[in-house]
Design a protein around this motif. Structure first.
Motif, short mmCIF file in Angstrom:
data_model
loop_
_atom_site.label_atom_id
_atom_site.label_comp_id
_atom_site.label_asym_id
_atom_site.label_seq_id
_atom_site.Cartn_x
_atom_site.Cartn_y
_atom_site.Cartn_z
N ALA A 131 0.74 -1.01 -0.21
CA ALA A 131 -0.08 -0.02 -0.07
C ALA A 131 0.99 1.07 -0.07
O ALA A 131 0.65 2.21 -0.72
CB ALA A 131 -0.68 0.18 1.12
N LEU B 51 2.54 1.77 -3.52
CA LEU B 51 1.60 2.37 -4.44
C LEU B 51 1.09 3.64 -4.35
O LEU B 51 1.11 4.51 -5.22
CB LEU B 51 0.43 1.48 -4.50
N LEU C 97 -5.14 -1.57 2.03
CA LEU C 97 -4.57 -2.01 0.53
C LEU C 97 -5.60 -1.75 -0.45
O LEU C 97 -5.43 -1.24 -1.34
CB LEU C 97 -3.75 -3.19 0.70
N SER C 98 -6.84 -2.19 -0.09
CA SER C 98 -7.90 -2.11 -1.08
C SER C 98 -8.25 -0.70 -1.66
O SER C 98 -8.43 -0.47 -3.09
CB SER C 98 -9.24 -2.72 -0.71
N TYR D 149 -4.82 0.64 -3.67
CA TYR D 149 -4.75 -0.05 -4.77
C TYR D 149 -5.88 0.32 -6.01
O TYR D 149 -5.63 0.40 -7.05
CB TYR D 149 -4.97 -1.80 -4.60
N ALA E 167 -4.40 3.57 -6.96
CA ALA E 167 -3.32 3.56 -8.09
C ALA E 167 -4.05 3.06 -9.40
O ALA E 167 -3.55 3.47 -10.30
CB ALA E 167 -2.49 2.44 -7.29
N LYS E 168 -4.89 1.94 -9.19
CA LYS E 168 -5.57 1.51 -10.37
C LYS E 168 -6.12 2.60 -11.49
O LYS E 168 -6.16 2.70 -12.77
CB LYS E 168 -6.32 0.51 -10.28
N VAL F 278 0.26 -0.45 -13.28
CA VAL F 278 0.31 -0.92 -11.94
C VAL F 278 0.72 -2.29 -11.91
O VAL F 278 1.27 -2.64 -11.15
CB VAL F 278 -1.06 -0.84 -11.15
N PHE G 122 3.96 -4.58 -9.79
CA PHE G 122 3.70 -5.71 -9.28
C PHE G 122 4.88 -6.71 -9.83
O PHE G 122 5.51 -7.52 -9.01
CB PHE G 122 2.22 -6.55 -9.67
N PHE H 31 -7.80 -7.06 -5.05
CA PHE H 31 -7.29 -6.15 -3.92
C PHE H 31 -8.32 -5.11 -3.47
O PHE H 31 -8.45 -4.99 -2.28
CB PHE H 31 -6.10 -5.57 -4.24
N SER H 32 -9.23 -4.54 -4.54
CA SER H 32 -9.73 -3.49 -3.98
C SER H 32 -11.31 -4.09 -3.49
O SER H 32 -11.63 -5.31 -4.06
CB SER H 32 -10.14 -2.48 -5.22
#
Length: 826
Positions: free
Chosen positions: A41, A44, A57-58, A61, A64-65, A72, A76, A158-159
């Motif tokens: 997290a 990102l 993190l969700s 992410y 970030a997406k 992204v 990874f 993740f999200s």
């Protein structure tokens, strides 16, 4: 750790699920541990130029997406791809796990697996086709639930949005995970299980099954008191530690890591040969039981010595039934033993067959004879209860192991007749003495052509006599339902049993003990099942019984889920004592005769159609061709479910119902050759010949290498030619069919109920006659008659003989036997 975990591992019941903490010790391309959730997290957040304030993190992410899009994935790759595996991963792979789930996206475990020589290792994404658990524990499936750095196109979870999407779409392997969680012992390693998608599937499964959670474990350094209590509510026990503690425990517990062979022998003692077999022999000896009292006593059975045995409720005999002398030894079987097997000194190949109709006790007799021969202690004895496509290889191996003759008892000779014929005809003589059974009709139409000339002896055991009745009544008093019979005089008991058993021993036994007709008993049993889930389980397992094989728990679970019923097979079976039995992940029902009458007389067609639909759908999760990716028993069930003749019989020849099955799955199975072939044959059987031709042509385009599809398409061309009035079109169809059938015939492709020459001869004569060339058709009939008459299998092959007779009749009278177009070739 504890003995529960050790026993689960040794019995093939332990499944692992990795969280981020399991990858500690691996090194990525930067020389660092793949970042955990908080660290990722933070990374990102920095990449998108935002201050990180301990957001989930969700959330990070998702942001970030939005900013970086697919870029992204490059982040990874830098942190999760090309990892050097940890020592813990390498150590773990020494042990025979069959499934490991992971929430991680890194490739550390795969890198470790690829360093293990000869390991059968598969990486699965959450939406990939399901694979069966390897029954020999030689294959490890590694299921990446939340994505794979090596396959970014398959997406990551993740999200919160992605969790929601996954929840609504129900990824195949998340659904399978929920089922596994309620069947196996789990250890969750390096995760606090804050996985909403996982718990969504678990709770959905629990809501259907009303089942309790099995004991599982979570291995993580620390949890708060509240977290522990929350997990305890799901029967998950906290073990303090990390993956290295688990691998240290394994090393300390086992001097040598157990192998897949050890697990198989623990779960299937009938495969415990001495000396202990190498892994490659496990498949070869699957379904082969070495017959001796010490090994048979180890085979698990649900039968109880203190209650009425299921054998007298209509089930096939277990080995425990045979050991306990539950079935009576009938006089015809006794005479066969005395004349053929008692103190036999046979030193070369022999073939002996017991003939009898369904339900007369053939399997019981074979098992009794096998144990009696084994008790002599003179020869080794083996019993085969499942179809084996590697039968010749098995006999070769057994020949290699024995320096003198041995006995091979085979439940149904029809399954392996061509292979036995090849063994007998080969230059090498076998040391096997074959003892088997078969229905007389099947022997005449399918088996005699292969084995008739090699038959050493045979006997028919279809009927019982007066002496048998006394023996059966004695056993019934000890092991069966004696309430009604106890009120009759000995003379009347005997009279009733003989009278009712004249049709069939199985039916006679049931009717005699209950005082009701067999059909009424079946109806009463079925009406007595008031639970929809239990009724569905009986019908699903019954479809397997019609193919003489047990139903697999995993497939049944999926089928019940698709019906929106309770998918907990073990729980349902435990509530259906005397109706179905559950053993080691397999479900069996009463005898095939019982099930076929149930289907024919008492199950509404709509209900059967739903059951068949759900069962076929349960197989759709496997990779195509399906029969190549499932067990032999499961393959026989699937082939039965999509077989045109079988569907017509089960659904009482109702055109709309039968074709609805194929229409439902036409798109799903568009790359499944067997399904397409049977779709075409179903259309043909209902005289939809143009549609049948189109389906078979599509099947041939997709699978041009299949001789079965080639044959079927050639048949269809002949049928169309017989319907055609335009000579040019008719002969064009026939010419193409003739080329294919002659080639198949020259190649000796006779893996059909009828030979290509039969199709060609009948079709050629029919086409000419239809076009008005009766004289030429008669001449052609004579030519084919003379050609087929030279076939060495003519006398033993029922269908060849029929064709020769029909051709002779046409040549003499110009009349062709009345048949529909679909009867031209079956």
């Amino acid at each position: 750790m504890n003995p529960h975990i050790k026993n689960a591992l040794l019995n093939g019941r332990l499944v692992l699920l990795f969280g981020a903490g399991a990858s500690i010790g691996c090194r990525n391309s930067l020389g660092q541990t793949p970042p955990l959730g908080w660290d990722l997290a933070k990374i990102l957040a920095e990449e998108i130029g935002e201050e990180f304030s301990d957001e989930d993190l969700s959330d990070v992410y998702a942001a970030a997406k939005e900013v970086l899009g697919d870029q992204v994935h490059r982040i990874f790759e830098k942190h999760y791809k090309h990892c050097t595996p940890s020592n813990e991963f390498k150590e773990l792979l020494k042990y025979p796990f069959f499934r490991i789930y992971t929430l991680n996206i890194d490739d550390g475990f795969e890198k470790a697996a690829h360093q293990i020589p000869n390991l059968k290792f598969n990486v699965k994404n959450r939406d990939d086709n399901i694979t069966e658990v390897d029954q020999f524990y030689q294959t490890l499936d590694y299921i990446k639930l939340n994505g794979d750095v090596n396959h970014p196109s398959k997406g990551f979870i993740f999200s919160a949005q992605e969790y929601a999407k996954g929840s609504s779409g129900e990824p195949l392997w998340y659904s399978e995970l929920a089922k596994d969680y309620h069947k196996y012992t789990f250890i969750f390693i390096g995760t606090k299980l804050k996985e909403s998608l996982f718990f969504h599937q678990i709770e959905k499964y629990k809501a259907k099954t009303k089942s309790n959670d099995l004991k599982s474990y979570i291995l993580i350094p620390s949890l708060t008191g509240i977290q522990k209590k929350s997990l305890q509510a799901s029967n998950i026990e906290h073990l303090e530690g990390k993956l290295s503690d688990f691998t240290d425990w394994l090393e300390g517990e086992f001097d040598e890591p157990p192998t897949s062979v050890d697990v198989v022998i623990n779960t299937r003692p009938e495969l415990n040969f001495e000396p202990k077999e190498k892994t490659k022999y496990l498949s070869l000896f699957s379904g082969v039981t070495p017959v001796n009292r010490s090994s048979l006593a180890l085979i698990d059975s649900d039968s109880s010595r203190s209650k009425i045995r299921n054998f007298y409720k209509g089930f096939k005999p277990t080995w425990l039934d045979i050991l306990d002398n539950v079935p009576a030894s009938l006089s015809d079987v006794e005479r066969f033993y005395n004349a053929v097997l008692e103190n036999s000194n046979a030193s070369e190949l022999e073939l002996h067959i017991l003939f009898g109709s369904a339900g007369c006790g053939k399997t019981t007799a074979l098992k009794q004879l096998a144990l009696r021969v084994a008790d002599q202690g003179l020869r080794n004895v083996y019993f085969i209860e499942e179809y084996k496509d590697n039968f010749q290889e098995l006999v070769t191996e057994l020949d290699h192991r024995h320096d003198k003759a041995y006995y091979l008892f085979i439940e149904r000779i029809g399954d392996v007749a061509p292979q036995i014929a090849e063994i007998i005809k080969s230059a090498k003589s076998t040391k096997a003495i074959f003892i088997s059974s078969e229905n007389p009709k099947i022997w005449k139409t399918r088996v005699k052509e292969h084995l008739g000339e090699y038959l050493t002896s045979s006997t028919d055991i279809s009927h019982i006599n007066s002496d048998d009745a006394d023996l059966i009544l004695e056993k019934l008093e000890r092991f069966g339902n004696w309430t009604r019979l106890s009120k009759l005089s000995p003379k009347n008991r005997k009279i009733e049993l003989i009278r009712k058993s004249k049709r069939q021993l199985l039916i006679g036994l049931i009717e005699t003990t209950s005082g009701e007709g067999y059909n009424e008993i079946i109806q009463k049993d079925y009406k007595g099942i008031t639970c929809d889930s239990e009724r569905a389980l009986l019908l699903l397992a019954g479809l397997a019984t019609t193919q003489r094989v047990p139903a697999n728990e995993a497939t049944l679970t999926r089928a019940l889920s698709y019906l929106n019923l309770n998918p907990n097979v073990h729980q349902l079976a435990s509530q259906m004592d005397g109706i179905v039995t559950y053993t080691n992940g397999s479900v069996t029902t009463r005898h095939r005769v019982y099930i076929e009458r149930l289907f024919n007389l008492y199950v509404p067609q709509k209900e059967l159609l739903k059951i068949i639909d759900s069962y076929i759908r349960a197989f759709s999760v496997y990779q195509f061709p399906i029969v190549k990716n499932i067990s032999r028993n499961e393959a026989s069930i699937y082939k039965h479910l999509v077989n045109a003749k079988s569907l017509k019989r089960i659904l009482k020849n109702d055109k709309d119902s039968v074709l609805s099955v194929y229409e439902e799955y036409e798109k799903t199975f568009e790359n499944e050759g067997l399904f397409l072939l049977q779709y075409g044959l179903a259309l043909r059987s209902f005289e939809e010949n143009q549609q049948a031709f189109e389906k078979l042509r599509i099947a041939h385009d997709a699978f041009p290498e299949s001789p079965h599809i080639e044959h079927a398409l050639a048949q269809q061309r002949i049928i169309l030619a017989c319907m055609e009035t335009d000579e040019t079109v008719a002969m064009a169809h026939f010419s193409e069919a003739e080329t294919v059938l002659n080639r198949l015939n020259s190649a000796n492709v006779s893996a059909f109920d009828r030979y290509p020459i039969i199709t060609l001869s009948e079709g050629h004569v029919k086409v000419l006659d239809n076009l008005g060339y009766t004289k030429e058709a008669k001449i052609m009939a004579k030519q084919y008659h003379d050609r087929i008459s030279k076939n060495k299998n003519l006398e033993s092959n029922y269908r060849l003989s029929q064709t020769v007779s029909d051709l002779a009749k046409f040549y003499l009278t110009g009349k062709w036997p009345e048949r529909t177009h679909s009867d031209l070739v079956s």
